[in-house]
Structure formats: C-alpha cells, structure tokens
Design a protein around this motif. Structure first.
Motif, short mmCIF file in Angstrom:
data_model
loop_
_atom_site.label_atom_id
_atom_site.label_comp_id
_atom_site.label_asym_id
_atom_site.label_seq_id
_atom_site.Cartn_x
_atom_site.Cartn_y
_atom_site.Cartn_z
N ALA A 78 7.36 -25.80 -44.90
CA ALA A 78 8.18 -24.58 -44.89
C ALA A 78 7.36 -23.36 -44.49
CB ALA A 78 8.78 -24.37 -46.28
N HIS A 79 6.05 -23.42 -44.63
CA HIS A 79 5.21 -22.26 -44.37
C HIS A 79 4.43 -22.34 -43.06
CE1 HIS A 79 6.05 -20.90 -48.40
NE2 HIS A 79 5.74 -22.09 -48.85
N VAL A 80 4.48 -23.48 -42.38
CA VAL A 80 3.71 -23.66 -41.15
C VAL A 80 4.67 -23.89 -40.00
CG1 VAL A 80 1.97 -25.08 -40.00
CG2 VAL A 80 1.81 -24.66 -42.44
N GLN A 81 4.45 -23.18 -38.88
CA GLN A 81 5.29 -23.36 -37.71
C GLN A 81 4.76 -24.51 -36.87
OE1 GLN A 81 5.35 -19.68 -35.60
NE2 GLN A 81 6.57 -18.64 -37.14
N LYS A 82 5.67 -25.22 -36.24
CA LYS A 82 5.28 -26.31 -35.35
C LYS A 82 4.76 -25.73 -34.05
CE LYS A 82 6.70 -29.63 -38.03
NZ LYS A 82 5.79 -30.54 -38.65
N PHE A 83 3.70 -26.34 -33.50
CA PHE A 83 3.13 -25.87 -32.24
C PHE A 83 3.93 -26.42 -31.08
CE2 PHE A 83 0.37 -26.59 -28.58
CZ PHE A 83 -0.01 -25.30 -28.33
N SER A 84 4.28 -25.52 -30.17
CA SER A 84 4.93 -25.96 -28.93
C SER A 84 4.18 -25.27 -27.79
CB SER A 84 6.41 -25.58 -28.92
OG SER A 84 6.55 -24.18 -29.06
N ALA A 85 3.76 -26.05 -26.81
CA ALA A 85 2.99 -25.50 -25.69
C ALA A 85 3.87 -24.56 -24.89
CB ALA A 85 2.49 -26.64 -24.81
N PRO A 86 3.32 -23.46 -24.39
CA PRO A 86 4.12 -22.53 -23.60
C PRO A 86 4.51 -23.16 -22.26
CG PRO A 86 1.82 -21.86 -23.63
CD PRO A 86 1.95 -22.99 -24.59
N ALA A 87 5.59 -22.65 -21.70
CA ALA A 87 6.06 -23.17 -20.42
C ALA A 87 5.07 -22.79 -19.33
CB ALA A 87 7.43 -22.60 -20.10
N ALA A 88 4.90 -23.70 -18.35
CA ALA A 88 3.97 -23.43 -17.26
C ALA A 88 4.52 -22.31 -16.39
CB ALA A 88 3.78 -24.69 -16.43
N PRO A 89 3.67 -21.40 -15.90
CA PRO A 89 4.15 -20.31 -15.06
C PRO A 89 4.62 -20.84 -13.71
CG PRO A 89 1.77 -20.27 -15.18
CD PRO A 89 2.23 -21.32 -16.14
N LYS A 90 5.56 -20.13 -13.10
CA LYS A 90 6.08 -20.54 -11.80
C LYS A 90 5.06 -20.21 -10.72
CE LYS A 90 10.90 -19.94 -13.00
NZ LYS A 90 12.16 -19.27 -12.66
N SER A 91 4.92 -21.11 -9.79
CA SER A 91 3.99 -20.92 -8.69
C SER A 91 4.62 -20.00 -7.65
CB SER A 91 3.67 -22.26 -8.05
OG SER A 91 2.88 -22.09 -6.91
N PRO A 92 3.86 -19.03 -7.09
CA PRO A 92 4.43 -18.17 -6.05
C PRO A 92 4.67 -18.98 -4.77
CG PRO A 92 2.12 -17.68 -6.40
CD PRO A 92 2.51 -18.66 -7.45
N GLU A 93 5.50 -18.44 -3.94
CA GLU A 93 5.82 -19.13 -2.68
C GLU A 93 4.58 -19.18 -1.81
OE1 GLU A 93 8.77 -20.43 -1.76
OE2 GLU A 93 9.69 -19.91 -3.66
N GLU A 94 4.24 -20.37 -1.33
CA GLU A 94 3.07 -20.52 -0.47
C GLU A 94 3.29 -19.86 0.88
OE1 GLU A 94 0.11 -21.73 -1.32
OE2 GLU A 94 0.86 -22.07 -3.33
N ALA A 95 4.50 -19.94 1.43
CA ALA A 95 4.78 -19.35 2.74
C ALA A 95 4.67 -17.83 2.64
CB ALA A 95 6.17 -19.75 3.21
N ASN A 96 5.13 -17.26 1.54
CA ASN A 96 5.06 -15.82 1.34
C ASN A 96 3.60 -15.38 1.27
OD1 ASN A 96 5.89 -13.23 0.92
ND2 ASN A 96 6.43 -13.53 -1.22
N LEU A 97 2.75 -16.15 0.62
CA LEU A 97 1.35 -15.80 0.53
C LEU A 97 0.69 -15.82 1.90
CD1 LEU A 97 0.06 -17.65 -2.67
CD2 LEU A 97 0.34 -15.21 -2.32
N ALA A 98 1.04 -16.80 2.72
CA ALA A 98 0.44 -16.91 4.05
C ALA A 98 0.83 -15.72 4.91
CB ALA A 98 0.87 -18.22 4.69
N SER A 99 2.10 -15.30 4.86
CA SER A 99 2.51 -14.15 5.68
C SER A 99 1.85 -12.86 5.19
CB SER A 99 4.03 -14.02 5.67
OG SER A 99 4.49 -13.72 4.37
N GLU A 100 1.70 -12.69 3.89
CA GLU A 100 1.04 -11.51 3.36
C GLU A 100 -0.44 -11.49 3.73
OE1 GLU A 100 1.67 -11.08 -0.82
OE2 GLU A 100 3.84 -10.92 -0.61
N LEU A 101 -1.07 -12.65 3.75
CA LEU A 101 -2.46 -12.73 4.14
C LEU A 101 -2.64 -12.36 5.61
CD1 LEU A 101 -5.34 -13.44 3.34
CD2 LEU A 101 -4.85 -15.81 3.92
N LYS A 102 -1.72 -12.84 6.47
CA LYS A 102 -1.79 -12.51 7.89
C LYS A 102 -1.59 -11.01 8.12
CE LYS A 102 -0.31 -16.97 9.62
NZ LYS A 102 0.76 -17.74 10.24
#
Length: 124
Positions: A63-87
């Motif tokens: 009753a006094h201890v919370q169960k551990f749940s791993a946080p959700a994985a972050p979303k990966s940014p768009e690879e195509a968007n990164l390539a255009s920004e780099l160019k």
C-alpha cells in the motif's frame, strides 16, 4: 522523570534529617525516605508492558510502495527532415562581423561616442 523523583526524595531526606538534628531531645530512627510512586509513570509503564505490536505481514508494504513502470521511449525525429535541415545549414554562407555580405556595400562605420565641441570660455 525518575531523576526528579530522586531529587524530591533526596530533598525530603535532607529536610527530615535537619529536623532530627535540631530536636536533640527526641531520638528517632530514620531507616530511609519512603518513595511514593508517580501515578503517571506507573500508568505509562503498565501500558508499555501491556502493548503487543501487531505482526508484520509481507503484503503490508504494498500500500505504501508504487510499482515501477519504465517510461515510454521518446519518438524518433524524422530522418528525412534532419537530412534536409543539414543540407540547408551546410549551404548557408558564413557571416563575419565587419565584412559585407556578397553583393552588398560595406557598411559605414558609425561612431557611437561623439564628443561635442567644447565651448570656449568667453570671459578671459
């Protein structure tokens, strides 16, 4: 608490012994000062002896201890968007302070500190 009752009984003993010495005509035999029990202390000790703690169960902590749940994985940014920004970053021209960009006239340097001419003293 105990020390107070001992001090009180000691002071009582001293008072009684002084009265004994002052009245030399009577002889009495003083065995020891009778210590009267403190009712609050006796009540406390009786309740303390009567206390029985409840046994600890393995499930009590749930009753006094919370169960551990791993946080959700972050979303990966768009690879195509990164390539255009780099160019677009690579194609930008480097701006250097004090130099005019290509096709522009060199900026006139402004003097931020301008001294006003001093007024000569009229009365010589």
């Amino acid at each position: 608490m105990m020390s107070q009752s001992l001090r009180a009984s000691r002071s009582l003993f001293v008072r009684v012994s002084r009265q004994q010495v002052s009245s030399a005509s009577r002889r009495t035999f003083l065995t020891s000062a009778v210590r009267q029990a403190d009712p609050v202390q006796e009540l406390y000790l009786r309740e303390l002896r009567a206390f029985k703690p409840s046994p600890i169960k393995p499930g009590d902590a749930e009753a006094h201890v919370q169960k551990f749940s791993a946080p959700a994985a972050p979303k990966s940014p768009e690879e195509a968007n990164l390539a255009s920004e780099l160019k677009s970053y690579e194609s930008q021209e480097v701006e250097v302070e004090g130099q005019a960009a290509s096709g522009e006239a060199a900026p006139a340097e402004e003097s931020w500190f301008e001294e006003e001419p001093e007024e000569e003293a009229a009365a010589h």
